[in-house]
Design an enzyme around this catalytic site. Structure first.
Site, PDB file in Angstrom:
ATOM      1  CD  GLU A  41      -2.383   1.036   2.777  1.00  8.81           C
ATOM      2  OE1 GLU A  41      -2.183   0.114   3.603  1.00  8.81           O
ATOM      3  OE2 GLU A  41      -3.095   1.333   2.781  1.00  8.81           O
ATOM      4  CE  LYS A 112      -7.040   0.668   3.741  1.00 10.36           C
ATOM      5  NZ  LYS A 112      -5.889   1.258   4.742  1.00 10.36           N
ATOM      6  CB  CYS A 145      -3.830  -1.973   4.763  1.00  5.36           C
ATOM      7  SG  CYS A 145      -2.815  -2.616   5.812  1.00  5.36           S
TER       8      CYS A 145
END
Ligand code: ACM
Length: 266
Positions: A41, A112, A145
């Site tokens: 990330e 995300k 993540c």
């Protein structure tokens, strides 16, 4: 053609040094001998921002920005796809995104969905939904993540047909590497978690120590490889996609067909 060589590059991006980080990424791409390579990330900018302005400066436009063009050039013509986490600028908004790039260039972006901790100060929650791309050798979905913490995210990708979860991370809490075993078991998918290593401490903020332990996990929960907490590593494993396509648990149970969504809360 049910096998694919998938891997990750675990490294320590240097905060704010986009060009230097890009060069490190390019070296890994050139050295990699597999078909699918996942990077962490925010691999170009680093993680611990002090302001939205700083994020904006270090972010790129996708797909028209210069970073994407360089990554495209590195992959073009090879039997290779890469997933790279980076900060994205779009119409005044900022996203914590990951791009998929293949032999013919840019393919797509995942933003995300579940932004973590101070990311909520800089990034808008993703608006792409959970995306799966067919890259020929496999169908790949992307999580970034903290998305791992929400079982619905991996489940959505499995329901959409993903064989492999490509999972760029900047993990600081210790739980994810073991938890991904469950994510893989409960969805019968592979996962490639590419985490970063190193430490960041900026301004008056407490230091962040990233946990490394990048890994590739199989649909039966086997950890095919797992990295150390501290070392830069470029790793690769052979992945048999047929394992992810077979959702049967035993002769009587099929993981996706046996779901009872009617009874599930939403
Ligand atoms: C994280 O989502 N970077 C922990």
């Amino acid at each position: 053609m049910s096998r694919i060589n998938g891997g990750y590059f675990q490294f320590s991006p240097v905060f704010g040094e986009v060009q230097r980080n890009l060069e490190t990424i390019l070296k890994a791409i050139h050295a990699f001998e597999g078909h699918l390579l996942v990077f962490p990330e925010l691999a170009l900018s680093g993680y611990q921002f002090l302001s939205k302005e700083e994020v904006r400066e270090l972010a790129d436009d996708i797909p028209s920005g210069p970073t994407i063009k360089v990554l495209e050039d590195a992959v073009r013509g090879r039997d290779l796809h890469v997933v790279v986490g980076l900060a994205e600028r779009d119409h005044g908004r900022l996203y914590n995104s990951a791009v998929l790039i293949g032999p013919i260039g840019y393919i797509g972006t995942y933003r995300k969905t579940h932004v973590f901790f101070e990311e909520t100060l800089w990034f808008a929650p993703g608006d792409t939904g959970f995306l799966v791309w067919d890259i020929g050798r496999a169908r790949v979905g992307v999580l970034v993540c903290f998305d791992w913490f929400f079982p619905e995210a991996a489940r959505s990708l499995a329901l959409k047909g993903a064989d492999i979860l490509c999972h760029p991370g900047n993990l600081v809490l210790p739980y994810c590497p073991d938890a991904m075993v469950t994510r893989c078991l409960e969805n019968r998918v592979f996962a490639i978690t590419a985490n970063r290593i190193g430490r960041e401490q900026r301004g008056e903020k407490p230091a962040l120590q990233f946990i490394g332990m990048s890994e590739i996990v199989a649909p039966n929960g086997r950890i095919l490889c797992r990295s150390s907490e501290k070392d830069q590593e470029l790793r690769l494993c052979e992945i048999d996609i047929a394992e992810a396509r077979d959702k049967r648990i035993n002769p009587y149970n099929d993981l996706l067909k046996d779901r009872r969504p009617h009874w599930y809360a939403s």
